[in-house]
Design a protein around this motif. Structure first.
Motif, mmCIF file in Angstrom:
data_model
loop_
_atom_site.group_PDB
_atom_site.id
_atom_site.type_symbol
_atom_site.label_atom_id
_atom_site.label_comp_id
_atom_site.label_asym_id
_atom_site.label_seq_id
_atom_site.Cartn_x
_atom_site.Cartn_y
_atom_site.Cartn_z
ATOM 1 N N MET A 27 -35.039 31.174 4.764
ATOM 2 C CA MET A 27 -33.663 31.329 5.227
ATOM 3 C C MET A 27 -33.381 30.283 6.297
ATOM 4 O O MET A 27 -34.138 30.126 7.246
ATOM 5 N N GLU A 28 -32.287 29.587 6.114
ATOM 6 C CA GLU A 28 -31.890 28.567 7.086
ATOM 7 C C GLU A 28 -31.240 29.235 8.301
ATOM 8 O O GLU A 28 -30.612 30.280 8.173
ATOM 9 N N ALA A 29 -31.374 28.603 9.447
ATOM 10 C CA ALA A 29 -30.773 29.126 10.668
ATOM 11 C C ALA A 29 -29.260 29.040 10.582
ATOM 12 O O ALA A 29 -28.700 28.101 9.997
ATOM 13 N N LEU A 30 -28.595 30.033 11.149
ATOM 14 C CA LEU A 30 -27.141 30.026 11.195
ATOM 15 C C LEU A 30 -26.668 28.974 12.193
ATOM 16 O O LEU A 30 -27.343 28.700 13.188
ATOM 17 N N LEU A 31 -25.514 28.393 11.921
ATOM 18 C CA LEU A 31 -24.958 27.342 12.771
ATOM 19 C C LEU A 31 -23.882 27.909 13.684
ATOM 20 O O LEU A 31 -23.059 28.724 13.265
ATOM 21 N N GLU A 32 -23.875 27.445 14.924
ATOM 22 C CA GLU A 32 -22.814 27.819 15.854
ATOM 23 C C GLU A 32 -21.590 26.957 15.577
ATOM 24 O O GLU A 32 -21.676 25.895 14.958
ATOM 25 N N LYS A 33 -20.449 27.418 16.074
ATOM 26 C CA LYS A 33 -19.195 26.703 15.826
ATOM 27 C C LYS A 33 -19.267 25.254 16.320
ATOM 28 O O LYS A 33 -18.814 24.340 15.633
ATOM 29 N N ALA A 34 -19.875 25.033 17.465
ATOM 30 C CA ALA A 34 -19.984 23.668 18.003
ATOM 31 C C ALA A 34 -20.793 22.768 17.068
ATOM 32 O O ALA A 34 -20.471 21.585 16.902
ATOM 33 N N GLU A 35 -21.817 23.323 16.441
ATOM 34 C CA GLU A 35 -22.625 22.551 15.499
ATOM 35 C C GLU A 35 -21.823 22.203 14.251
ATOM 36 O O GLU A 35 -21.942 21.098 13.715
ATOM 37 N N VAL A 36 -21.008 23.145 13.798
ATOM 38 C CA VAL A 36 -20.161 22.906 12.629
ATOM 39 C C VAL A 36 -19.128 21.827 12.963
ATOM 40 O O VAL A 36 -18.896 20.916 12.157
ATOM 41 N N CYS A 37 -18.550 21.910 14.148
ATOM 42 C CA CYS A 37 -17.577 20.895 14.581
ATOM 43 C C CYS A 37 -18.208 19.512 14.590
ATOM 44 O O CYS A 37 -17.599 18.540 14.139
ATOM 45 N N LYS A 38 -19.405 19.435 15.110
ATOM 46 C CA LYS A 38 -20.102 18.146 15.165
ATOM 47 C C LYS A 38 -20.393 17.627 13.760
ATOM 48 O O LYS A 38 -20.184 16.449 13.474
ATOM 49 N N ALA A 39 -20.855 18.511 12.885
ATOM 50 C CA ALA A 39 -21.179 18.103 11.510
ATOM 51 C C ALA A 39 -19.942 17.637 10.754
ATOM 52 O O ALA A 39 -20.009 16.663 9.988
ATOM 53 N N LEU A 40 -18.818 18.315 10.962
ATOM 54 C CA LEU A 40 -17.586 17.975 10.242
ATOM 55 C C LEU A 40 -16.705 16.989 10.996
ATOM 56 O O LEU A 40 -15.675 16.558 10.485
ATOM 57 N N ARG A 41 -17.103 16.697 12.240
ATOM 58 C CA ARG A 41 -16.316 15.801 13.111
ATOM 59 C C ARG A 41 -14.875 16.281 13.240
ATOM 60 O O ARG A 41 -13.923 15.550 12.961
ATOM 61 N N CYS A 42 -14.754 17.549 13.633
ATOM 62 C CA CYS A 42 -13.422 18.127 13.820
ATOM 63 C C CYS A 42 -13.427 19.032 15.054
ATOM 64 O O CYS A 42 -14.472 19.287 15.638
#
Length: 62
Positions: free
Chosen positions: A1-16
């Motif tokens: 199972m992969e670790a869940l991502l925090e919102k800040a990590e998602v923002c960084k990954a999507l550059r938004c």
């Protein structure tokens, strides 16, 4: 199972911005998991979201 991502990590990954992520969540286009006050995202959901966005962009260019 992969670790869940925090919102800040998602923002960084999507550059938004976080507000963009919040809009996508409210619209039901990006599914999240709530653990207490934390809003987390499954990596597979992020991959699904990106694929769906890519499909929309490709369809608009046709």
């Amino acid at each position: 199972m992969e670790a869940l991502l925090e919102k800040a990590e998602v923002c960084k990954a999507l550059r938004c911005s976080e507000s963009h992520i919040d809009r996508e969540r409210r619209a039901g286009r990006l599914v999240s998991v709530r653990l207490g006050r934390r809003v987390l995202f499954e990596p597979e959901e992020l991959r699904r979201y990106v694929a769906a966005q890519r499909e929309l962009a490709t369809g608009e260019l046709s």
